[in-house]
Design an enzyme around this catalytic site. Structure first.
Site, PDB file in Angstrom:
ATOM      1  N   CYS A  86      -0.412  -5.534   4.222  1.00 18.24           N
ATOM      2  CA  CYS A  86       0.156  -4.514   5.098  1.00 18.24           C
ATOM      3  C   CYS A  86      -0.922  -3.463   5.315  1.00 18.24           C
ATOM      4  O   CYS A  86      -1.355  -2.807   4.366  1.00 18.24           O
ATOM      5  CB  CYS A  86       1.378  -3.891   4.420  1.00 18.24           C
ATOM      6  SG  CYS A  86       2.048  -2.467   5.299  1.00 18.24           S
ATOM      7  N   CYS A 108      -2.035  -4.990  12.244  1.00 20.82           N
ATOM      8  CA  CYS A 108      -0.735  -5.037  11.578  1.00 20.82           C
ATOM      9  C   CYS A 108      -0.450  -6.507  11.340  1.00 20.82           C
ATOM     10  O   CYS A 108      -0.604  -7.324  12.265  1.00 20.82           O
ATOM     11  CB  CYS A 108       0.343  -4.415  12.466  1.00 20.82           C
ATOM     12  SG  CYS A 108       2.030  -4.737  11.878  1.00 20.82           S
TER      13      CYS A 108
HETATM   14  N1  DGL Z   1       3.001  -5.359   8.538  1.00 16.58           N
HETATM   15  C1  DGL Z   1       2.679  -3.993   8.341  1.00 16.58           C
HETATM   16  C2  DGL Z   1       1.209  -3.690   8.612  1.00 16.58           C
HETATM   17  O1  DGL Z   1       0.377  -4.557   8.486  1.00 16.58           O
HETATM   18  C3  DGL Z   1       3.480  -2.911   8.925  1.00 16.58           C
HETATM   19  C4  DGL Z   1       4.763  -2.954   9.582  1.00 16.58           C
HETATM   20  C5  DGL Z   1       5.537  -1.674   9.310  1.00 16.58           C
HETATM   21  O2  DGL Z   1       6.197  -1.649   8.274  1.00 16.58           O
HETATM   22  O3  DGL Z   1       5.451  -0.746  10.126  1.00 16.58           O
HETATM   23  O4  DGL Z   1       0.859  -2.592   8.946  1.00 16.58           O
END
Ligand code: DGL
Length: 270
Positions: A72, A186
């Site tokens: 993340c 993301c």
């Molecule tokens: N998948 C997450 C990232 O790589 C973020 C999504 C979120 O919770 O806003 O930033």
């Protein structure tokens, strides 16, 4: 058998897990998602730190991983120093592929498509200052794209026009030049690359950091010769609405839905 924990806020980290699983067929993997806290993009920094530490208190107590991957970007850009100071296993983070983007652009126009949180972090700016001073970087904080990707993964229909509106600011034309590389900042976005390709105004190179993360995991964790098939579990902090559908989705990633993790309560850094 080595045990790897892979953390995200929702299903996005599955784009990273897929690469790790392919690179390390010998490893047990626990996929952990703070679905009760999704999305982290709009949350303030202190909240992201508190929630991530609280989740890892449970992960450390119940799974004792040999290594954890923060799949993340939004959490990585804030919380890595706290995690490394708190737990005795190594962490690998996920950050936008700004260096590879700067190396691969021919037009000199690259974009970073990420959550609103990730684009405003000092960490992201520092990557640009270190690795992308010779190119023009457009930072795009897409307000709803992570939620749209999560919805698509859950089988919800998301209109092309809604996706197009999220990615449009990443496509820049200056004179005869136009953006030719988009770094996916993301982990949710690589899960819907086929949709992004379809709605993009022109073809670009979409950069996914997952293969580099899997290589880093291999560098840090010695390979083993397992004598049993690996355990691959998914644990969420929030409720699962349609359990049969979720089980089918997770099975595509070789994961079995296990009991929920306790939802984070406020936890300050030590
Ligand atoms: N998948 C997450 C990232 O790589 C973020 C999504 C979120 O919770 O806003 O930033």
């Amino acid at each position: 058998m080595p045990h790897i924990a892979v953390f995200d806020t929702g299903l996005g980290g599955l784009s990273v897990l897929k690469e790790i699983r392919a690179a390390r067929p010998d490893a047990d993997i626990t996929y952990v998602a703070d679905t009760a806290g999704f999305p982290y993009g709009p949350r303030d920094a202190a909240d992201v730190v508190r929630r991530t530490l609280a989740v890892f208190d449970a992960v450390a107590a119940e799974h004792r991983p040999d290594l954890a991957v923060i799949a993340c970007n939004t959490a990585t850009t804030l919380v890595l120093p706290y995690l490394r100071a708190t737990y005795d296993f190594p962490f690998v983070g996920t950050v936008p592929a700004i260096k590879p983007a700067a190396e691969r652009t021919r037009s000199g126009l690259v974009s970073v498509l990420a959550t609103p949180g990730t684009v405003k972090r000092d960490y992201t700016q520092a990557l640009i200052n270190s690795f992308a001073t010779d190119v023009a970087v457009t930072l795009v904080g897409a307000p709803r794209l992570a939620e749209q990707a999560e919805a698509i993964m859950h089988g919800v229909c998301v209109a092309d026009a809604d996706l197009r509106a999220e990615i449009a600011p990443a496509f820049v034309e200056t004179g005869a030049s136009r953006t030719d590389v988009v770094a996916l900042g993301c982990t949710h976005y690589p899960l819907i690359t086929d949709r992004l390709v379809d709605v993009a105004p022109w073809p670009v190179l979409w950069l996914d950091p997952a293969p580099a993360i899997a290589r880093r995991v291999c560098d840090l964790l010695p390979a083993s010769n397992p004598d049993a098939p690996p355990h691959r579990l998914a644990r969420f902090t929030g409720p699962v609405d349609d359990e049969p559908a979720m089980r089918r989705l997770l099975a595509r990633f070789d994961l079995r839905l296990a009991e929920p993790l306790p939802a984070p309560v406020n936890r300050a850094p030590d």
